[in-house]
Design an enzyme around this catalytic site. Structure first.
Site, mmCIF file in Angstrom:
data_model
loop_
_atom_site.group_PDB
_atom_site.id
_atom_site.type_symbol
_atom_site.label_atom_id
_atom_site.label_comp_id
_atom_site.label_asym_id
_atom_site.label_seq_id
_atom_site.Cartn_x
_atom_site.Cartn_y
_atom_site.Cartn_z
ATOM 1 N N HIS A 9 37.781 98.452 78.107
ATOM 2 C CA HIS A 9 36.434 98.981 78.354
ATOM 3 C C HIS A 9 35.489 97.888 78.841
ATOM 4 C CE1 HIS A 9 37.941 102.714 76.726
ATOM 5 N NE2 HIS A 9 38.474 101.996 75.755
ATOM 6 N N GLU A 23 33.583 99.619 70.696
ATOM 7 C CA GLU A 23 34.931 99.133 70.979
ATOM 8 C C GLU A 23 34.919 97.978 71.976
ATOM 9 O OE1 GLU A 23 39.238 100.737 72.703
ATOM 10 O OE2 GLU A 23 37.511 102.103 72.656
ATOM 11 N N HIS A 76 42.524 97.176 72.345
ATOM 12 C CA HIS A 76 41.599 98.291 72.159
ATOM 13 C C HIS A 76 41.358 98.530 70.674
ATOM 14 C CE1 HIS A 76 41.605 99.987 76.312
ATOM 15 N NE2 HIS A 76 42.676 99.222 76.379
ATOM 16 N N GLU A 138 46.140 99.187 69.751
ATOM 17 C CA GLU A 138 45.003 99.882 69.131
ATOM 18 C C GLU A 138 44.845 99.238 67.754
ATOM 19 O OE1 GLU A 138 42.989 101.957 70.443
ATOM 20 O OE2 GLU A 138 44.009 103.146 71.983
#
Length: 151
Positions: A9, A23, A76, A138
């Site tokens: 992101h 995030e 992430h 993640e």
């Protein structure tokens, strides 16, 4: 050895948001720390971003592919009401799967997180469009109070 570290992101795309955490901010911080540790071990690190700016998926994978890197690691944070960490790969039986298993075990053991395992996600751009072994981590869930404290 050369590794691409891809903090997910950034910029106008904050990613998941929860418990006061964006995030894009937390994964940038983690990515820079991981890269610093790896550089101290003599590994050449290239980041897809080093500040809070938006980078397209195509820009991320094009950069990685042009660098002839050994590995691509996208970092992430998750959301959706769960807990724990998982590592995503394009397909089973690959070099990426071997790397993912090591990384997954290390994160789970170090942070005492729920082990959500190594999972195949052949639909994710950064996993299917890189020419080197690629994983997407993640770390934990931003919308879980306990996980967010670790983040």
């Amino acid at each position: 050895m050369k590794i691409i570290i891809d903090p997910g992101h950034g910029g106008t795309d904050p990613g998941a948001v929860g418990n006061g955490i964006y995030e894009s901010d937390v994964v940038l911080d983690v990515s820079l720390k991981v890269g610093n540790l790896l550089e101290k071990q003599g590994i050449n690190i290239i980041y897809t971003r080093i500040d809070d700016k938006k980078i397209t998926l195509d820009e991320r994978t094009s950069l990685a592919n042009l660098q002839n890197a050994d590995y691509f690691i996208s970092i992430h944070a998750n959301s959706g009401g769960g807990t724990g960490t998982e590592t995503l790969i394009y397909k089973n039986g690959s070099t990426a799967e071997s790397l993912a298993k090591v990384v997954q075990k290390y994160i789970v053991d170090t942070l005492s997180l729920k082990d959500r395992g190594v999972k195949v996600r052949s639909d994710l751009w950064v996993l299917k469009r890189t020419i080197m072994p690629a994983i997407l981590i993640e770390l934990a869930f931003v919308d879980n109070v306990n996980d967010s404290k670790l983040l």
